[in-house]
Design a protein around this motif. Structure first.
Motif, mmCIF file in Angstrom:
data_model
loop_
_atom_site.group_PDB
_atom_site.id
_atom_site.type_symbol
_atom_site.label_atom_id
_atom_site.label_comp_id
_atom_site.label_asym_id
_atom_site.label_seq_id
_atom_site.Cartn_x
_atom_site.Cartn_y
_atom_site.Cartn_z
ATOM 1 N N LEU A 283 0.826 -1.207 0.000
ATOM 2 C CA LEU A 283 0.000 0.000 0.000
ATOM 3 C C LEU A 283 0.862 1.260 0.000
ATOM 4 C CD1 LEU A 283 -2.832 1.213 0.115
ATOM 5 C CD2 LEU A 283 -2.771 0.967 2.614
ATOM 6 N N LEU A 284 1.922 1.262 0.805
ATOM 7 C CA LEU A 284 2.812 2.418 0.881
ATOM 8 C C LEU A 284 3.528 2.676 -0.447
ATOM 9 C CD1 LEU A 284 4.272 1.577 4.380
ATOM 10 C CD2 LEU A 284 3.086 3.722 3.855
ATOM 11 N N MET A 285 3.849 1.614 -1.159
ATOM 12 C CA MET A 285 4.509 1.778 -2.454
ATOM 13 C C MET A 285 3.514 2.186 -3.533
ATOM 14 S SD MET A 285 7.298 -1.335 -2.388
ATOM 15 C CE MET A 285 7.976 -0.936 -3.996
ATOM 16 N N GLU A 286 2.368 1.555 -3.543
ATOM 17 C CA GLU A 286 1.368 1.876 -4.568
ATOM 18 C C GLU A 286 0.905 3.319 -4.456
ATOM 19 O OE1 GLU A 286 -0.212 1.556 -7.840
ATOM 20 O OE2 GLU A 286 0.403 -0.419 -7.103
ATOM 21 N N LYS A 287 0.815 3.818 -3.237
ATOM 22 C CA LYS A 287 0.387 5.205 -3.035
ATOM 23 C C LYS A 287 1.493 6.208 -3.374
ATOM 24 C CE LYS A 287 -3.864 4.668 -1.737
ATOM 25 N NZ LYS A 287 -4.971 5.256 -2.532
ATOM 26 N N ILE B 30 5.570 -2.467 -9.732
ATOM 27 C CA ILE B 30 5.050 -2.770 -8.388
ATOM 28 C C ILE B 30 4.205 -4.032 -8.434
ATOM 29 C CG2 ILE B 30 3.675 -1.938 -6.448
ATOM 30 C CD1 ILE B 30 4.261 0.905 -7.342
ATOM 31 N N LYS B 31 3.303 -4.083 -9.388
ATOM 32 C CA LYS B 31 2.440 -5.255 -9.535
ATOM 33 C C LYS B 31 3.271 -6.500 -9.785
ATOM 34 C CE LYS B 31 -1.565 -6.942 -12.170
ATOM 35 N NZ LYS B 31 -1.002 -8.252 -12.509
ATOM 36 N N PRO C 214 1.116 11.838 3.067
ATOM 37 C CA PRO C 214 -0.234 11.272 2.949
ATOM 38 C C PRO C 214 -0.265 9.769 2.737
ATOM 39 C CG PRO C 214 0.299 12.596 1.002
ATOM 40 C CD PRO C 214 1.357 12.854 2.019
ATOM 41 N N VAL C 215 0.821 9.188 2.207
ATOM 42 C CA VAL C 215 0.805 7.733 2.028
ATOM 43 C C VAL C 215 0.820 7.028 3.383
ATOM 44 C CG1 VAL C 215 1.957 7.977 -0.187
ATOM 45 C CG2 VAL C 215 3.323 7.430 1.804
ATOM 46 N N ILE C 216 1.527 7.610 4.357
ATOM 47 C CA ILE C 216 1.523 7.047 5.714
ATOM 48 C C ILE C 216 0.157 7.256 6.348
ATOM 49 C CG2 ILE C 216 2.614 7.099 7.984
ATOM 50 C CD1 ILE C 216 5.162 8.124 6.667
ATOM 51 N N GLN C 217 -0.420 8.435 6.137
ATOM 52 C CA GLN C 217 -1.765 8.704 6.655
ATOM 53 C C GLN C 217 -2.764 7.679 6.142
ATOM 54 O OE1 GLN C 217 -1.398 13.363 5.818
ATOM 55 N NE2 GLN C 217 -3.267 12.874 6.928
ATOM 56 N N THR C 218 -2.712 7.421 4.836
ATOM 57 C CA THR C 218 -3.658 6.489 4.225
ATOM 58 C C THR C 218 -3.429 5.065 4.715
ATOM 59 O OG1 THR C 218 -3.862 7.843 2.231
ATOM 60 C CG2 THR C 218 -4.473 5.530 2.042
ATOM 61 N N ALA C 219 -2.180 4.629 4.736
ATOM 62 C CA ALA C 219 -1.878 3.244 5.085
ATOM 63 C C ALA C 219 -2.220 2.916 6.530
ATOM 64 C CB ALA C 219 -0.402 2.949 4.816
ATOM 65 N N PHE C 220 -2.133 3.928 7.423
ATOM 66 C CA PHE C 220 -2.359 3.672 8.844
ATOM 67 C C PHE C 220 -3.503 4.496 9.425
ATOM 68 C CE2 PHE C 220 1.950 2.333 7.956
ATOM 69 C CZ PHE C 220 2.032 1.117 8.615
#
Length: 658
Positions: free
Chosen positions: A64-68, A104-105, A301-307
């Motif tokens: 998730l952190l990489m995809e974001k 990534i995929k 925001p990627v950390i915000q989203t993931a957690f």
């Protein structure tokens, strides 16, 4: 006092004093290097099985952190993993990389194939942590992820991060991934040669890896001698080294002479890890810690989203510091180099970082709002006969801010008009006044299915003009102005060859292209793919102006000055390229850019408006890194790169300046 003549649809007009007190690629794709993730699980894997129902909690969060952060690089991806507590003879350090079209995929598909086989054949083992760690890859406690854009145009698998330096001693194993460019790689490479090493590459990634590896070896050897002298057996020495290894000292010594912008994350084989940021804060890094996990990434925001976190819970890594996480889970942010004057990259705010960050979203809106006075002047305040739009989608935030600023202006006009008409107002006049608002339309829609696979320039340019569909029927031919806002205008090539021609098909009287970024005048050397002066339309415009005004001799003087400084120490080099722009105001250069980018056979007038440096700083006050606009580089190596780029241009060498 300035007055604007405002025209209503009915043909009535009046003058209004101007009080602008309200706070106020498409043309070229710019690419960026890179995105990083460091993820450390602080509990045993059994904890995540019992609390989250899976032993793959870390792996799922890493994905998730990489995809974001896929906006930060699509040329390659890679992840690394450290497994704790593995028996000698079993793998504890793993890495997988891909330069697939969807890297990534590809990376995670390959990992999940193993998991799928286990799920199908032995589902009961999915909760057996010991079996998973011994039989499935990437079932560990420490993860490193990377997204790559190949700045040097080399996209082979061997150039994908993480990079690995292997050794039989756990504490000498080093794996790194980073978002960086160094300006003095040649000097650093020579220093490695002078201490007896023989690196097989001169790239900054290999140089950084070997620099760190050299001082990591020294740290290990010093501790080995100390513990042997104290009477410890060779077998006992290894865990003692792992426990007492001073990673701060390693990072300090390795980065002492680095000149550039960088965020470097890394892991050691025994389980220590780190993420380090350059002393000027050029490249971004953020982190979060609770009792279950420590995570660091290039964007907040990627950390915000993931957690699922509010932004206040996430910390920005201090420039010149490293977040060091020991094998036992203790974490400390510690200084590695003396922080310099902060010069955080403003292009992160304008373009690269995800616009979902709360602060970046507001800053981009503000950039659009601040352009309103110059836009109104460009259209002679004729809102009734002007349509406002944007290209590409990344410019939506600036467009929203521009639209808010235009509506604020309309509200002031309405207020003044109503006050002026007191006592002689009727319903028709009131309706006319209240109808005043900017005409906003979606003029261009990108055709995602159209691929510019044709390589011949002439045919490809023709195809590019059709990548966007335009909305017909909303522009009044020969009457309307068309204002389109973009994030930035760098080279101007696509703007001239396709976008302006495309917009002209709608028949506007005037096309106004608005850049939320200032004129890009100087090469970047810290991670953005803008490195050749000859590519910049602002540079070419300045050269044309020098010739037009009989000042072409300045070009030769600048060349001689650049050549004279080629072999000076970095700290003594000044940016001579500034002299190319010095004779002209920004507005003069913008007018020349408009002339240069006006394609033949395009009937509409063309005007290009750029953000000012002052308004950029007002919108992004905490991110003052503006060297691509001003030539004020935060490190001495930047001046050298600017001069070398000018020399390359004059001497006809189409190559990077660093």
């Amino acid at each position: 006092m300035l007055f604007a003549t405002f025209v209503f649809r009915s043909g009535n007009f009046f003058s209004l004093p101007l009080h602008f007190n309200t706070p106020l690629l498409m043309s070229d794709q710019i690419k960026h290097e890179c995105g990083v993730v460091l993820l450390r699980l602080l509990k045993p894997l059994e904890y995540y099985v019992s609390h989250y129902g899976t032993a793959f909690y870390g792996l799922d969060k890493l994905y998730l952190l990489m995809e974001k952060q896929h906006n930060r690089g699509q040329d390659g991806a890679g992840i690394g993993c450290i497994k704790f507590g593995m028996a000698p003879g079993t793998r504890y350090m793993e890495r997988i990389r891909s330069n697939n079209a969807n890297p990534i995929k590809d990376v995670f598909d390959r990992i999940h194939k193993q998991i799928a086989i286990t799920t199908e054949n032995h589902p009961e083992r999915l909760k057996d942590v010991n079996w998973l760690k011994n039989n499935l890859d990437f079932t560990g406690e420490l993860f490193l992820g990377h997204l790559r854009y190949g700045t040097f145009g080399r996209n082979g698998l061997e150039y994908c991060h993480p990079f690995l330096r292997e050794n039989n001693w756990m504490s000498k194993n080093l794996m790194i991934a980073g978002n960086f460019n160094l300006t003095n790689v040649d000097e650093l490479f020579d220093s490695l040669v002078n201490i007896g090493q023989h690196p097989n590459e001169t790239s900054d990634t290999v140089t950084i890896l070997e620099k760190m590896g050299h001082f990591l070896d020294d740290e290990n050897e010093d501790l080995y001698r100390r513990f042997k002298k104290a009477g410890y057996s060779k077998k006992d020495v290894s865990p003692m080294i792992a426990k007492h290894l001073d990673l701060q000292n390693v990072l300090f010594n390795a980065s002492k002479y680095w000149d550039g912008g960088y965020v470097v994350a890394g892991t050691l084989g025994h389980g220590d890890s780190f993420i380090m940021r350059d002393p000027s804060g050029i490249r971004p890094a953020f982190y979060y810690q609770n009792d279950e996990v420590i995570v660091a990434a290039s964007e907040r925001p990627v950390i915000q989203t993931a957690f699922n976190l509010p932004k206040e819970r996430i910390r920005e890594l201090t420039p010149g510091h490293a977040l060091i996480i020991k094998r036992d889970g203790m974490a400390l942010e510690t200084r590695c180099q003396e922080p310099r004057k902060i010069a955080s990259c403003s292009f992160e705010r304008i373009y690269f970082s995800r616009g979902t960050d709360a602060d970046i979203y507001q800053e981009r809106k503000q950039l659009g709002r601040q352009l309103v006075p110059r836009i109104l002047k460009a259209i002679n305040f004729d809102l009734s006969n002007t349509i406002f739009s944007y290209i590409p989608n990344t410019a939506i935030s600036a467009f929203k801010g521009m639209n808010e600023g235009l509506n604020d202006f309309c509200d002031r006009v309405k207020k003044e008009r109503i006050i002026e008409m007191q006592g002689k107002m009727d319903e028709k006049k009131l309706k006319e006044i209240l109808s005043l608002r900017p005409r906003v339309e979606q003029i261009a829609v990108k055709d995602a299915k159209l691929r510019t696979f044709i390589t011949e320039d002439i045919k490809r340019d023709e195809l590019v003009t059709h990548v966007y569909d335009v909305t017909y029927g909303v522009v009044k031919r020969g009457e309307d102005n068309l204002v389109v806002i973009d994030d930035s205008i760098v080279r101007g090539t696509t703007l001239k060859q396709s976008i302006v021609r495309m917009l002209d098909r709608l028949g506007p009287k005037k096309i106004v292209i608005v850049s939320s970024a200032p004129q890009i005048r100087y090469p970047d050397c810290y991670g953005i793919d803008m490195n050749k002066l000859g590519d910049f339309i602002a540079f070419r415009a300045a050269l044309e102006l020098l010739k037009d005004t009989g000042q072409a001799g300045i070009i030769n003087e600048v060349f001689k000055s650049c050549k004279a400084q080629e072999h000076l120490p970095l700290e003594k080099v000044r940016n001579c390229v500034k002299d190319i722009y010095r004779p002209f105001e920004p507005e003069e250069i913008s007018r020349k850019i408009s002339d240069l980018l006006h394609p033949p056979h395009v009937k509409a007038q063309l005007e290009i408006i750029y953000q000012t440096i002052e308004d950029l700083h007002a919108a992004c006050p905490a991110h003052t890194g503006d060297w691509y606009f001003t030539g004020n580089y935060p490190t001495p190596g930047g001046n050298k790169v600017a001069n070398r780029s000018f020399i390359n241009y004059i001497e006809g060498r189409n190559q990077r300046a660093y």
